[in-house]
Design a protein around this motif. Sequence first.
Motif, short mmCIF file in Angstrom:
data_model
loop_
_atom_site.label_atom_id
_atom_site.label_comp_id
_atom_site.label_asym_id
_atom_site.label_seq_id
_atom_site.Cartn_x
_atom_site.Cartn_y
_atom_site.Cartn_z
N PHE A 3 61.47 42.45 62.56
CA PHE A 3 61.66 41.35 63.51
C PHE A 3 61.76 40.00 62.80
O PHE A 3 60.77 39.29 62.60
N VAL A 4 62.99 39.63 62.43
CA VAL A 4 63.24 38.34 61.77
C VAL A 4 63.64 37.32 62.83
O VAL A 4 64.46 37.60 63.71
N ALA A 101 63.49 37.52 53.95
CA ALA A 101 63.90 37.98 55.28
C ALA A 101 63.69 39.49 55.43
O ALA A 101 63.58 40.00 56.55
N ALA A 102 63.62 40.18 54.29
CA ALA A 102 63.46 41.64 54.33
C ALA A 102 61.98 42.05 54.29
O ALA A 102 61.67 43.24 54.16
N GLY A 106 58.66 41.82 59.31
CA GLY A 106 59.42 40.69 59.81
C GLY A 106 59.04 39.37 59.16
O GLY A 106 58.13 39.31 58.33
N ALA A 107 59.76 38.30 59.54
CA ALA A 107 59.54 36.98 58.93
C ALA A 107 60.23 35.93 59.79
O ALA A 107 61.08 36.25 60.63
N VAL A 108 59.81 34.68 59.57
CA VAL A 108 60.48 33.54 60.21
C VAL A 108 61.06 32.68 59.11
O VAL A 108 60.36 32.36 58.14
N PRO A 120 72.17 37.52 58.93
CA PRO A 120 73.09 37.60 60.07
C PRO A 120 72.69 38.67 61.09
O PRO A 120 73.13 38.61 62.24
N LEU A 121 71.83 39.62 60.69
CA LEU A 121 71.41 40.67 61.62
C LEU A 121 70.05 40.38 62.25
O LEU A 121 69.45 41.25 62.88
N ALA A 122 69.55 39.16 62.08
CA ALA A 122 68.23 38.82 62.65
C ALA A 122 68.22 39.09 64.14
O ALA A 122 69.13 38.68 64.87
N PRO A 123 67.17 39.79 64.64
CA PRO A 123 67.10 40.10 66.08
C PRO A 123 66.91 38.85 66.95
O PRO A 123 67.29 38.87 68.11
#
Length: 214
Positions: A3-4, A101-102, A106-108, A120-123
């Motif tokens: 969950f980014v 990001a990986a 998850g990460a912010v 670009p694929l961040a939810p």
Amino acid sequence: MDFVIAVDGPAASGKGTVAGRLAELYALPYLDTGLLYRAVGVAAERAGGGESAAIAAARALKAEALEDPDLRTRSAGELASQIAAIPEVRAALFSFQQRFAATVGGAVLDGRDIGTVIAPLAPAKLFVTASAEIRAERRWKQLSGQGEAVELAEVLADIRRRDERDSGRASAPLIQAADAVLLDTSDLGISQAVDAARRIVEAARSRWETSRSG
Ligand code: CDP
């Protein structure tokens, strides 16, 4: 991808505050990617300035450099936006940001190109903005609080110049990702902006959970 949360937007839009609070709420690690560009800008300037100094500084950047309180100054922001247009600088900072990001769980991340280039694929993607006048006022208060003597009109001119440079550059320009949700904080206080951001992220999280269970 876990969950980014990708938070992008122009200078002093409130994206850092929103991103920091979201990281606390979801107990996720947080990276302010602007600090990377600020650290490179300051290091390059100390090494004499110029494009090759910036590229060398980006390739040699260490995590400790991000702790420097001088990175929050007006001049560091200006230097950052100049060196951020150099593709080799962006390339040198890319894998560190992607690894962050990986992070498992998850990460912010906040910046200019998180939702478009880094993740670009961040939810969950937010594009945080506010009018240039409001952003200038916020930045002016922040700088004055840090003891920097500067006129509001100068800060507004900085913000406009930076918007133009960040949006106009060829390499990873500041632009809202097609799937990012716009959050205009012009008329919102901090807690209202954070609440609005949380609602956007909650909606993204339920979509993400549904897509994973399906
Ligand atoms: O807080 P503020 O928005 O003024 O600055 P920042 O987020 O610390 O970013 C400083 C400068 O770094 C920006 O004006 C951009 O030119 C650059 N930057 C970037 O190009 N890409 C990022 N992901 C983050 C910052």
